[in-house]
Design an enzyme around this catalytic site. Sequence first.
Site, short mmCIF file in Angstrom:
data_model
loop_
_atom_site.label_atom_id
_atom_site.label_comp_id
_atom_site.label_asym_id
_atom_site.label_seq_id
_atom_site.Cartn_x
_atom_site.Cartn_y
_atom_site.Cartn_z
N ASP A 238 -8.75 -11.46 0.13
CA ASP A 238 -7.92 -10.90 1.21
C ASP A 238 -8.26 -11.49 2.59
O ASP A 238 -7.38 -11.57 3.45
CB ASP A 238 -8.10 -9.38 1.27
N GLU B 277 -8.14 -4.64 -6.40
CA GLU B 277 -6.90 -4.02 -5.95
C GLU B 277 -5.74 -4.67 -6.71
O GLU B 277 -5.74 -5.89 -6.94
CB GLU B 277 -6.72 -4.17 -4.43
N HIS C 181 0.85 -1.20 0.00
CA HIS C 181 0.00 0.00 0.00
C HIS C 181 0.89 1.25 0.00
O HIS C 181 0.80 2.07 0.91
CB HIS C 181 -0.91 0.06 1.23
N ASP D 267 -2.81 -5.70 -6.39
CA ASP D 267 -1.99 -6.86 -6.00
C ASP D 267 -2.63 -8.16 -6.49
O ASP D 267 -1.97 -9.19 -6.59
CB ASP D 267 -1.73 -6.90 -4.49
N HIS E 154 -12.21 -6.06 1.86
CA HIS E 154 -12.19 -4.72 2.44
C HIS E 154 -12.48 -3.60 1.45
O HIS E 154 -12.32 -2.42 1.81
CB HIS E 154 -10.84 -4.48 3.13
N HIS F 152 -11.46 -9.27 -6.59
CA HIS F 152 -11.12 -7.97 -5.97
C HIS F 152 -10.19 -7.25 -6.94
O HIS F 152 -9.27 -7.85 -7.49
CB HIS F 152 -10.42 -8.29 -4.64
N TYR G 146 -2.43 -8.26 10.09
CA TYR G 146 -3.25 -8.02 8.90
C TYR G 146 -4.65 -7.57 9.32
O TYR G 146 -5.21 -6.60 8.82
CB TYR G 146 -3.32 -9.32 8.09
N HIS H 231 -3.42 -14.04 -0.09
CA HIS H 231 -2.07 -13.77 0.43
C HIS H 231 -1.72 -14.84 1.45
O HIS H 231 -2.54 -15.19 2.29
CB HIS H 231 -2.00 -12.43 1.17
FE1 FEO Z 1 -7.10 -5.63 -1.04
FE2 FEO Z 1 -4.65 -7.96 -1.29
O1 FEO Z 1 -5.66 -6.49 -1.82
#
Ligand code: FEO
Length: 400
Positions: free
Chosen positions: A163, A80, A22, A82, A144, A78, A191, A224
């Site tokens: 996530d 995002e 981030h 990553d 999230h 998702h 996390y 992750h």
């Molecule tokens: Fe919300 Fe692992 O990205």
Amino acid sequence: MIEIKKNVYWVGKVDWELRKFHGDEYSTHRGTTYNSYLIRDKKTALIDTVWRPYGTEFVENLDKHVSLKDIDCVVAQHAEIDHSGALAELMEHIPDTPVYCTNNGVKSLKGHFHKDWNFVPVKTGDTLSLGKKELTFIEAPMLHWPDSMFSYLSSENILFSNDAFGQHLASESLYNDLVDQAELFQECIKYYANILTPFSALVEKKIDEFKGLNVPVDMICPSHGVIWRNDPLQIVDKYSEWSKGFRENQITIVYDTMWNGTRNLAEAIAQGIKSADDKVTVKLFNISHSDKNDVVTEVFKSKGLLVGSPTINRGILSAVAGFLEQIRGLKFKEKKAAAFGTYGWSGESVDMINKGLEDAGFELMESGIKSTWNPDEESLKKSIDFGKKIAQKIKNSKHQ
Ligand code: FEO
């Protein structure tokens, strides 16, 4: 490509190098993984991709194992980057392949990549048959991001949770039972504390909703870190515990100091706390020298937080201001707090910290304690007494 269940493969990337996530907002001391999964049946489905810098490597690796044109559908849980970063490169090879995501996923994927791919918006309960295997989608808005969703593979009893239930932990051992448990749970709680705390009410609701489905779960595959195959629901139970105003018997003291006056107050307060309650864990952090995400994790575990800064230019030191801003967004619940600090002539720091703590949702126990210049014996004694009072209040609180 590693087979994790019959015809279900991990096709992600272990990133041993990553130390910041981030931007610079989240420290990743132990690296991370970007987990992508491939399901082969009559149809072949890909769940999520990896971060953009690994896009070429990811696509080439996939192509070695399965011809890209044989991928019938992509599930983007998702947006995002990553998880979706490599999507753009993949879609250059298979531009017409349907991309299953939530309605919000369409918006955020378009927002990131400005492409009008063959989106198939899905809602909770929608299914995608792959042959013998079937995916069921479960929207998880604000866990999230608004677009987040889970996918459940019925024949193999796998929950792909994106996530949720993940950790930033690089490992060549793909599974939860093969890694150091202390490291694993430290990364899990960090996390949760740093990313999911503001959404705790939704976490609780989503867990209840998922448990209400009464479906068997052999494996939880987050995006992750390790895959939960040994007692997979243990991490769901942990989330359940963490989502309900979690507290251990701990008080955390966070401060910054110019010439050690505020540090001396911090240590005297800690001494007072310990003398009044020898069972409580007390931890001190000079926030300008500490990893802010590790400190947030300690705050998450605490019943009480004390924050200190000397007064400078009618305000507080910038590291303390940054920390107060960080906890403001996290919306901690059911935690108590107080402020302290030294000053020379104007002494605004304690009031400013009090305001920051209240804005962050903490319950103030006291109006705070101030000392001029370098605290003398009397000031230190008052600080010890202040610590004792704090310890007693926390000990006697209804949230004990
Ligand atoms: Fe919300 Fe692992 O990205």
